[in-house]
Design a protein around this motif. Structure first.
Motif, PDB file in Angstrom:
ATOM      1  N   GLU A   1      -4.982  -6.465  12.140  1.00 21.71           N
ATOM      2  CA  GLU A   1      -5.669  -5.235  11.757  1.00 21.71           C
ATOM      3  C   GLU A   1      -4.700  -4.070  11.839  1.00 21.71           C
ATOM      4  O   GLU A   1      -3.748  -4.101  12.613  1.00 21.71           O
ATOM      5  CB  GLU A   1      -6.848  -4.971  12.693  1.00 21.71           C
ATOM      6  N   LEU A   2      -4.999  -3.046  11.056  1.00 23.69           N
ATOM      7  CA  LEU A   2      -4.204  -1.829  11.145  1.00 23.69           C
ATOM      8  C   LEU A   2      -4.670  -1.019  12.350  1.00 23.69           C
ATOM      9  O   LEU A   2      -5.834  -1.105  12.745  1.00 23.69           O
ATOM     10  CB  LEU A   2      -4.371  -0.998   9.868  1.00 23.69           C
ATOM     11  N   PRO A   3      -3.785  -0.219  12.925  1.00 25.97           N
ATOM     12  CA  PRO A   3      -4.193   0.614  14.058  1.00 25.97           C
ATOM     13  C   PRO A   3      -5.250   1.640  13.637  1.00 25.97           C
ATOM     14  O   PRO A   3      -5.408   1.950  12.458  1.00 25.97           O
ATOM     15  CB  PRO A   3      -2.910   1.314  14.492  1.00 25.97           C
ATOM     16  N   LYS A   4      -5.957   2.165  14.619  1.00 24.09           N
ATOM     17  CA  LYS A   4      -7.036   3.137  14.369  1.00 24.09           C
ATOM     18  C   LYS A   4      -6.557   4.364  13.595  1.00 24.09           C
ATOM     19  O   LYS A   4      -7.284   4.907  12.783  1.00 24.09           O
ATOM     20  CB  LYS A   4      -7.663   3.584  15.694  1.00 24.09           C
TER      21      LYS A   4
ATOM     22  N   LYS B   1       5.061  -0.028   9.901  1.00 22.99           N
ATOM     23  CA  LYS B   1       6.013   0.537  10.859  1.00 22.99           C
ATOM     24  C   LYS B   1       5.268   1.254  11.967  1.00 22.99           C
ATOM     25  O   LYS B   1       4.335   2.016  11.718  1.00 22.99           O
ATOM     26  CB  LYS B   1       6.951   1.527  10.158  1.00 22.99           C
ATOM     27  N   GLU B   2       5.718   0.973  13.186  1.00 24.71           N
ATOM     28  CA  GLU B   2       5.157   1.654  14.349  1.00 24.71           C
ATOM     29  C   GLU B   2       6.308   2.019  15.260  1.00 24.71           C
ATOM     30  O   GLU B   2       7.045   1.133  15.710  1.00 24.71           O
ATOM     31  CB  GLU B   2       4.156   0.736  15.058  1.00 24.71           C
ATOM     32  N   GLN B   3       6.491   3.292  15.489  1.00 20.40           N
ATOM     33  CA  GLN B   3       7.597   3.817  16.296  1.00 20.40           C
ATOM     34  C   GLN B   3       8.949   3.306  15.803  1.00 20.40           C
ATOM     35  O   GLN B   3       9.815   2.886  16.566  1.00 20.40           O
ATOM     36  CB  GLN B   3       7.395   3.467  17.770  1.00 20.40           C
TER      37      GLN B   3
ATOM     38  N   PHE C   1       0.847  -1.176   0.000  1.00 23.63           N
ATOM     39  CA  PHE C   1       0.000   0.000   0.000  1.00 23.63           C
ATOM     40  C   PHE C   1       0.893   1.239   0.000  1.00 23.63           C
ATOM     41  O   PHE C   1       1.444   1.597   1.050  1.00 23.63           O
ATOM     42  CB  PHE C   1      -0.920   0.000   1.220  1.00 23.63           C
ATOM     43  N   PRO C   2       1.062   1.883  -1.163  1.00 27.95           N
ATOM     44  CA  PRO C   2       1.997   3.015  -1.262  1.00 27.95           C
ATOM     45  C   PRO C   2       1.686   4.167  -0.313  1.00 27.95           C
ATOM     46  O   PRO C   2       2.598   4.768   0.234  1.00 27.95           O
ATOM     47  CB  PRO C   2       1.860   3.473  -2.714  1.00 27.95           C
ATOM     48  N   ASN C   3       0.407   4.482  -0.099  1.00 26.24           N
ATOM     49  CA  ASN C   3       0.108   5.620   0.759  1.00 26.24           C
ATOM     50  C   ASN C   3       0.332   5.314   2.243  1.00 26.24           C
ATOM     51  O   ASN C   3       0.469   6.217   3.049  1.00 26.24           O
ATOM     52  CB  ASN C   3      -1.308   6.127   0.524  1.00 26.24           C
ATOM     53  N   LEU C   4       0.389   4.045   2.611  1.00 25.61           N
ATOM     54  CA  LEU C   4       0.664   3.657   3.999  1.00 25.61           C
ATOM     55  C   LEU C   4       2.105   3.211   4.206  1.00 25.61           C
ATOM     56  O   LEU C   4       2.552   3.101   5.346  1.00 25.61           O
ATOM     57  CB  LEU C   4      -0.247   2.488   4.419  1.00 25.61           C
ATOM     58  N   GLU C   5       2.776   2.878   3.098  1.00 26.09           N
ATOM     59  CA  GLU C   5       4.090   2.241   3.146  1.00 26.09           C
ATOM     60  C   GLU C   5       3.999   1.008   4.044  1.00 26.09           C
ATOM     61  O   GLU C   5       4.786   0.802   4.974  1.00 26.09           O
ATOM     62  CB  GLU C   5       5.172   3.213   3.610  1.00 26.09           C
TER      63      GLU C   5
END
Length: 124
Positions: free
Chosen positions: A71-74, A61-63, A44-48
């Motif tokens: 699931e993706l975070p909110k 990526k998270e932190q 997903f290019p817009n989310l990387e």
């Protein structure tokens, strides 16, 4: 003239060995070495971020660390597999597609209109 040819040939051989040694040490797969694989990931290019079809998890990526979750975070705004632009990744089928994130970001840059010239990209 013969001596110049020998020197040139020696330089060519040395360059080949150096290139092969650098490739062996590099853990990130090369796009040039990529082979066609079965579809395992969406990018997903817009989310990387990626979705692993085999494991049914998102990779994002998270932190600063890559995380695997069902699931993706909110804060991703309810994004789903069937929303917006996704790219079929056919050049990698290992367990860590994020090793190729720099290649995928260049190959499939985010475009808010969801248009790609690449045939493997799809917009739904």
């Amino acid at each position: 003239m013969k001596r110049i040819e020998k020197v040139f040939l020696l330089m060519l051989i040395l360059t080949s060995f150096i290139t092969n040694a650098q490739t062996a040490d590099n853990q990130v797969p090369s796009a040039a070495d990529a082979k066609k694989t079965e579809l395992r990931y969406y990018y997903f290019p817009n989310l990387e971020a990626y979705f692993d079809l085999k494991e049914k998890v998102y990779l994002y990526k998270e932190q600063g660390e890559w995380v695997e979750a069902e699931e993706l975070p909110k804060n991703y705004g309810g994004y789903s597999l069937y929303n917006k632009v996704k790219v079929n990744i056919t050049d990698y089928d290992g367990d860590e597609p994020y090793l190729m994130i720099d290649i995928h970001k260049k190959k499939y840059p985010y475009n808010s209109k969801g248009r790609f010239t690449n045939q493997t990209a799809s917009s739904e």
